[in-house]
Scaffold this motif. Structure first.
Motif, PDB file in Angstrom:
ATOM      1  N   GLU A  61       0.845  -1.190   0.000  1.00 22.66           N
ATOM      2  CA  GLU A  61       0.000   0.000   0.000  1.00 22.66           C
ATOM      3  C   GLU A  61       0.880   1.239   0.000  1.00 22.66           C
ATOM      4  N   VAL A  62       0.583   2.144  -0.927  1.00 24.94           N
ATOM      5  CA  VAL A  62       1.339   3.384  -1.022  1.00 24.94           C
ATOM      6  C   VAL A  62       0.370   4.553  -0.860  1.00 24.94           C
ATOM      7  N   GLY A  63       0.827   5.598  -0.172  1.00 23.48           N
ATOM      8  CA  GLY A  63      -0.049   6.736   0.093  1.00 23.48           C
ATOM      9  C   GLY A  63       0.503   8.035  -0.476  1.00 23.48           C
ATOM     10  N   PHE A  64      -0.384   8.832  -1.018  1.00 21.77           N
ATOM     11  CA  PHE A  64      -0.055  10.176  -1.506  1.00 21.77           C
ATOM     12  C   PHE A  64      -0.951  11.180  -0.785  1.00 21.77           C
ATOM     13  N   ASP A  65      -0.375  12.310  -0.414  1.00 18.75           N
ATOM     14  CA  ASP A  65      -1.160  13.373   0.202  1.00 18.75           C
ATOM     15  C   ASP A  65      -1.703  14.289  -0.887  1.00 18.75           C
ATOM     16  N   LEU A  66      -2.966  14.631  -0.764  1.00 18.91           N
ATOM     17  CA  LEU A  66      -3.613  15.556  -1.687  1.00 18.91           C
ATOM     18  C   LEU A  66      -3.978  16.815  -0.917  1.00 18.91           C
ATOM     19  N   ARG A  67      -3.431  17.941  -1.352  1.00 18.14           N
ATOM     20  CA  ARG A  67      -3.693  19.220  -0.695  1.00 18.14           C
ATOM     21  C   ARG A  67      -4.234  20.200  -1.736  1.00 18.14           C
ATOM     22  N   GLY A  68      -5.439  20.659  -1.501  1.00 20.29           N
ATOM     23  CA  GLY A  68      -6.069  21.531  -2.487  1.00 20.29           C
ATOM     24  C   GLY A  68      -6.738  22.731  -1.866  1.00 20.29           C
ATOM     25  N   LYS A  69      -6.995  23.724  -2.695  1.00 20.46           N
ATOM     26  CA  LYS A  69      -7.738  24.900  -2.254  1.00 20.46           C
ATOM     27  C   LYS A  69      -8.449  25.509  -3.461  1.00 20.46           C
ATOM     28  N   PHE A  70      -9.511  26.238  -3.191  1.00 23.24           N
ATOM     29  CA  PHE A  70     -10.238  26.948  -4.233  1.00 23.24           C
ATOM     30  C   PHE A  70     -11.037  28.073  -3.597  1.00 23.24           C
ATOM     31  N   ARG A  71     -11.416  29.036  -4.437  1.00 21.25           N
ATOM     32  CA  ARG A  71     -12.266  30.123  -3.974  1.00 21.25           C
ATOM     33  C   ARG A  71     -13.682  29.900  -4.487  1.00 21.25           C
ATOM     34  N   ALA A  72     -14.645  29.968  -3.590  1.00 20.68           N
ATOM     35  CA  ALA A  72     -16.040  29.710  -3.934  1.00 20.68           C
ATOM     36  C   ALA A  72     -16.865  30.973  -3.755  1.00 20.68           C
ATOM     37  N   GLN A  73     -17.929  31.054  -4.556  1.00 20.70           N
ATOM     38  CA  GLN A  73     -18.838  32.192  -4.472  1.00 20.70           C
ATOM     39  C   GLN A  73     -20.209  31.735  -4.934  1.00 20.70           C
ATOM     40  N   TRP A  74     -21.250  32.059  -4.202  1.00 21.87           N
ATOM     41  CA  TRP A  74     -22.595  31.690  -4.639  1.00 21.87           C
ATOM     42  C   TRP A  74     -23.278  32.886  -5.278  1.00 21.87           C
ATOM     43  N   ARG A  75     -24.178  32.605  -6.230  1.00 23.43           N
ATOM     44  CA  ARG A  75     -24.861  33.662  -6.986  1.00 23.43           C
ATOM     45  C   ARG A  75     -26.351  33.362  -7.054  1.00 23.43           C
ATOM     46  N   VAL A  76     -27.162  34.409  -6.859  1.00 19.16           N
ATOM     47  CA  VAL A  76     -28.612  34.331  -7.051  1.00 19.16           C
ATOM     48  C   VAL A  76     -28.993  35.518  -7.926  1.00 19.16           C
ATOM     49  N   GLY A  77     -29.192  35.273  -9.222  1.00 16.55           N
ATOM     50  CA  GLY A  77     -29.457  36.377 -10.140  1.00 16.55           C
ATOM     51  C   GLY A  77     -28.247  37.292 -10.204  1.00 16.55           C
ATOM     52  N   LEU A  78     -28.464  38.592  -9.955  1.00 19.52           N
ATOM     53  CA  LEU A  78     -27.369  39.550  -9.935  1.00 19.52           C
ATOM     54  C   LEU A  78     -26.702  39.640  -8.567  1.00 19.52           C
ATOM     55  N   LEU A  79     -27.272  38.947  -7.589  1.00 19.37           N
ATOM     56  CA  LEU A  79     -26.740  38.984  -6.235  1.00 19.37           C
ATOM     57  C   LEU A  79     -25.655  37.924  -6.078  1.00 19.37           C
ATOM     58  N   SER A  80     -24.513  38.330  -5.575  1.00 17.88           N
ATOM     59  CA  SER A  80     -23.425  37.373  -5.354  1.00 17.88           C
ATOM     60  C   SER A  80     -22.776  37.647  -4.006  1.00 17.88           C
ATOM     61  N   SER A  81     -22.216  36.601  -3.432  1.00 13.88           N
ATOM     62  CA  SER A  81     -21.598  36.717  -2.116  1.00 13.88           C
ATOM     63  C   SER A  81     -20.136  37.121  -2.261  1.00 13.88           C
ATOM     64  N   PHE A  82     -19.504  37.381  -1.136  1.00 16.54           N
ATOM     65  CA  PHE A  82     -18.062  37.551  -1.140  1.00 16.54           C
ATOM     66  C   PHE A  82     -17.406  36.199  -1.409  1.00 16.54           C
ATOM     67  N   LYS A  83     -16.192  36.227  -1.979  1.00 18.02           N
ATOM     68  CA  LYS A  83     -15.477  34.986  -2.242  1.00 18.02           C
ATOM     69  C   LYS A  83     -14.805  34.501  -0.969  1.00 18.02           C
ATOM     70  N   PHE A  84     -14.806  33.191  -0.776  1.00 17.32           N
ATOM     71  CA  PHE A  84     -14.174  32.638   0.413  1.00 17.32           C
ATOM     72  C   PHE A  84     -13.374  31.410   0.022  1.00 17.32           C
ATOM     73  N   TRP A  85     -12.258  31.205   0.729  1.00 14.83           N
ATOM     74  CA  TRP A  85     -11.357  30.093   0.439  1.00 14.83           C
ATOM     75  C   TRP A  85     -11.849  28.812   1.105  1.00 14.83           C
ATOM     76  N   CYS A  86     -11.729  27.704   0.379  1.00 10.63           N
ATOM     77  CA  CYS A  86     -12.033  26.374   0.907  1.00 10.63           C
ATOM     78  C   CYS A  86     -10.802  25.489   0.696  1.00 10.63           C
ATOM     79  N   TYR A  87     -10.623  24.521   1.589  1.00 10.47           N
ATOM     80  CA  TYR A  87      -9.397  23.719   1.554  1.00 10.47           C
ATOM     81  C   TYR A  87      -9.715  22.225   1.601  1.00 10.47           C
ATOM     82  N   LEU A  88      -8.860  21.468   0.935  1.00  9.67           N
ATOM     83  CA  LEU A  88      -8.965  20.006   0.897  1.00  9.67           C
ATOM     84  C   LEU A  88      -7.625  19.424   1.325  1.00  9.67           C
TER      85      LEU A  88
END
Length: 202
Positions: free
Chosen positions: A152-179
């Motif tokens: 058995e061999v293991g690899f670490d996966l480290r990720g991040k992204f910026r998410a933002q939700w939208r409703v019509g013209l309304l959008s939230s501030f962007k926030f970072w998420c991590y994996l």
């Protein structure tokens, strides 16, 4: 100094129109920012969207080569799923980047262009990861020796992204998420993870 002369000196001065215009523009911008903040807060309270997330859908270790000189070459196929489980808001994903790491050494970097996921929707990212020839140090070679023994061999996966939700013209501030998780494989390439590999808070 004569007080009357001192007062008359400044009474004749008037505020320049440019200064008035700048003050009016600043006031309008301040009001606009306040209104936008109120709209976003009210929208969030009413809609209360959940944070979108990414997770590892599947993975296969297609090739794994390691020699006595301590050189490692690996090839992996991986599917990452972006999930938006909001019923009222679309979600956008930006600056998506992930690192695949073995024993502290970067094996490959996975990136994705900006994309959107519809309400209650998903979008899959397909990666074929092929590493360069990586020289391992003594600690990593010992880790590899144990991996070969345990099949058995293991690899670490480290990720991040910026998410933002939208409703019509309304959008939230962007926030970072991590994996951050570990991907485990049998040496025949089979994905053996039993725990969830996701950026979603548990």
């Amino acid at each position: 100094m004569n007080p009357k002369k001192y007062l008359s000196k400044y009474q004749g001065r008037r505020t320049h129109p440019v200064i008035w215009c700048a003050a009016i523009i600043c006031a309008v911008l301040a009001v606009a920012v306040i209104i936008a903040g109120i709209v976003v807060c009210v929208g969030y309270i009413i809609i209360h969207p959940r944070i979108p997330f990414i997770s590892v859908l599947s993975a296969t270790l297609d090739a794994f080569q390691y020699d006595e000189a301590g050189l490692l070459v690996a090839q992996m196929t991986m599917d990452i799923r972006a999930t938006n489980d909001n019923g009222k808001a679309r979600a956008s994903f930006q600056d998506t980047s992930m690192l695949l790491v073995f024993g502290g050494t970067e094996v490959a970097q996975l990136v994705a262009p900006p994309f959107e996921v519809e309400r209650n929707g998903t979008s899959d990212l397909h990666y074929v990861v092929e590493s360069r020839q990586i020289p391992l140090n003594r600690e990593q070679m010992e880790l590899m020796r144990l991996s070969l023994r345990w099949d058995e061999v293991g690899f670490d996966l480290r990720g991040k992204f910026r998410a933002q939700w939208r409703v019509g013209l309304l959008s939230s501030f962007k926030f970072w998420c991590y994996l951050k998780c570990r991907l485990r494989f049998h040496l025949n390439g089979t994905f053996t993870n039993t725990d969830r590999c996701s950026s979603r808070a548990q």
